[in-house]
Write a protein that holds these residues in place. Sequence first.
Motif, short mmCIF file in Angstrom:
data_model
loop_
_atom_site.label_atom_id
_atom_site.label_comp_id
_atom_site.label_asym_id
_atom_site.label_seq_id
_atom_site.Cartn_x
_atom_site.Cartn_y
_atom_site.Cartn_z
N LEU A 1 0.81 -1.17 -0.01
CA LEU A 1 0.19 0.06 0.13
C LEU A 1 0.84 1.27 -0.26
O LEU A 1 0.52 2.09 -0.71
CB LEU A 1 -1.04 -0.03 1.21
N ASP A 2 1.63 1.36 0.85
CA ASP A 2 2.71 2.59 0.94
C ASP A 2 3.47 2.56 -0.34
O ASP A 2 3.36 3.79 -0.92
CB ASP A 2 3.79 2.35 2.17
N GLU A 3 3.85 1.69 -1.15
CA GLU A 3 4.56 1.89 -2.40
C GLU A 3 3.40 2.37 -3.50
O GLU A 3 3.71 3.19 -4.24
CB GLU A 3 5.04 0.45 -2.93
N PHE A 4 2.19 1.80 -3.41
CA PHE A 4 1.10 2.16 -4.36
C PHE A 4 0.87 3.95 -4.10
O PHE A 4 0.93 4.41 -5.09
CB PHE A 4 -0.12 1.54 -4.01
N ILE A 5 0.68 4.17 -2.85
CA ILE A 5 0.46 5.74 -2.48
C ILE A 5 1.64 6.48 -3.09
O ILE A 5 1.50 7.40 -3.65
CB ILE A 5 0.48 5.56 -0.81
N ALA A 6 2.84 6.07 -2.76
CA ALA A 6 4.04 6.98 -3.03
C ALA A 6 4.20 7.11 -4.66
O ALA A 6 4.76 8.09 -5.20
CB ALA A 6 5.27 6.31 -2.42
N GLU A 7 3.98 5.81 -5.37
CA GLU A 7 4.06 5.82 -6.84
C GLU A 7 2.86 6.02 -7.64
O GLU A 7 3.29 6.32 -8.86
CB GLU A 7 5.02 4.60 -7.24
N ASN A 8 1.79 6.21 -7.16
CA ASN A 8 0.69 6.30 -7.89
C ASN A 8 -0.33 7.58 -7.38
O ASN A 8 -1.31 7.99 -8.11
CB ASN A 8 -0.02 5.30 -7.97
N VAL A 9 0.06 8.11 -6.30
CA VAL A 9 -0.94 8.96 -5.61
C VAL A 9 -0.12 10.39 -5.34
O VAL A 9 -0.42 11.30 -6.16
CB VAL A 9 -1.72 8.58 -4.57
N VAL A 10 0.93 10.16 -4.54
CA VAL A 10 1.59 11.54 -4.03
C VAL A 10 2.54 11.86 -5.11
O VAL A 10 2.68 13.14 -5.33
CB VAL A 10 2.45 11.13 -2.78
N THR A 11 3.19 10.95 -5.86
CA THR A 11 4.02 11.55 -7.06
C THR A 11 3.51 10.38 -7.87
O THR A 11 2.94 9.30 -7.71
CB THR A 11 5.53 11.12 -6.82
N VAL A 12 3.61 10.69 -9.32
CA VAL A 12 3.31 9.73 -10.58
C VAL A 12 4.49 9.76 -11.46
O VAL A 12 5.35 10.54 -11.62
CB VAL A 12 2.00 10.30 -11.17
#
Length: 190
Positions: free
Chosen positions: A161-172
């Motif tokens: 989840l943290d990777e998903f958020i870091a790579e797809n939400v907070v930054t892309v």
Amino acid sequence: MRVAVLADIHGNLPALDAVLADAGAAGVDAIVLNGDMATGPMPAQTLERLAGLGERAVRFCHATAVSDTDLVLVDSPVADYRAGFAAVTEPTVVLGHTHMLFDRLADRRRFVNPGSVGMPYGTPGAHWALLGPDIVLRRTGYDLDAAARTMRAAAPGYPDLDEFIAENVVTVPSDAVALAVFSSQRAVRG
């Protein structure tokens, strides 16, 4: 008639809610869903929200008219478009799958990819398209940090989840990086 095209939501409910509010403000009459709606951290909540749209939801092709997994990119050769959409007679085709926002003419037909609501490339925010009377590619901003908190609270067991958020939400990922990755996959398949 004004139509909102939403693709690749990937269970990002905060992004979906932002787009639905933006689409409502834009006077949308119908919503087209182009696939990959639930695979992500908040699948049940996303499907519940989409089910609440009722009969306004319609689905166009996700990748090509012959496959839900083919890669058709903004820089794909015209031959790829011909192969993927040979049986299609409509002058405009709306597709998704690559999460890359584009509007391209290929062999006398217009191809529109609304990008991705939940996992965009290029710029942060939720990407989508507004159809009617013109076609407008849109990006809806939303509170990315609040979305991350919402996902962590709603899906604590979601893998990576943290990777998903870091790579797809907070930054892309940048569009150039995504094109390079997809182009290498296309070369391996071809």
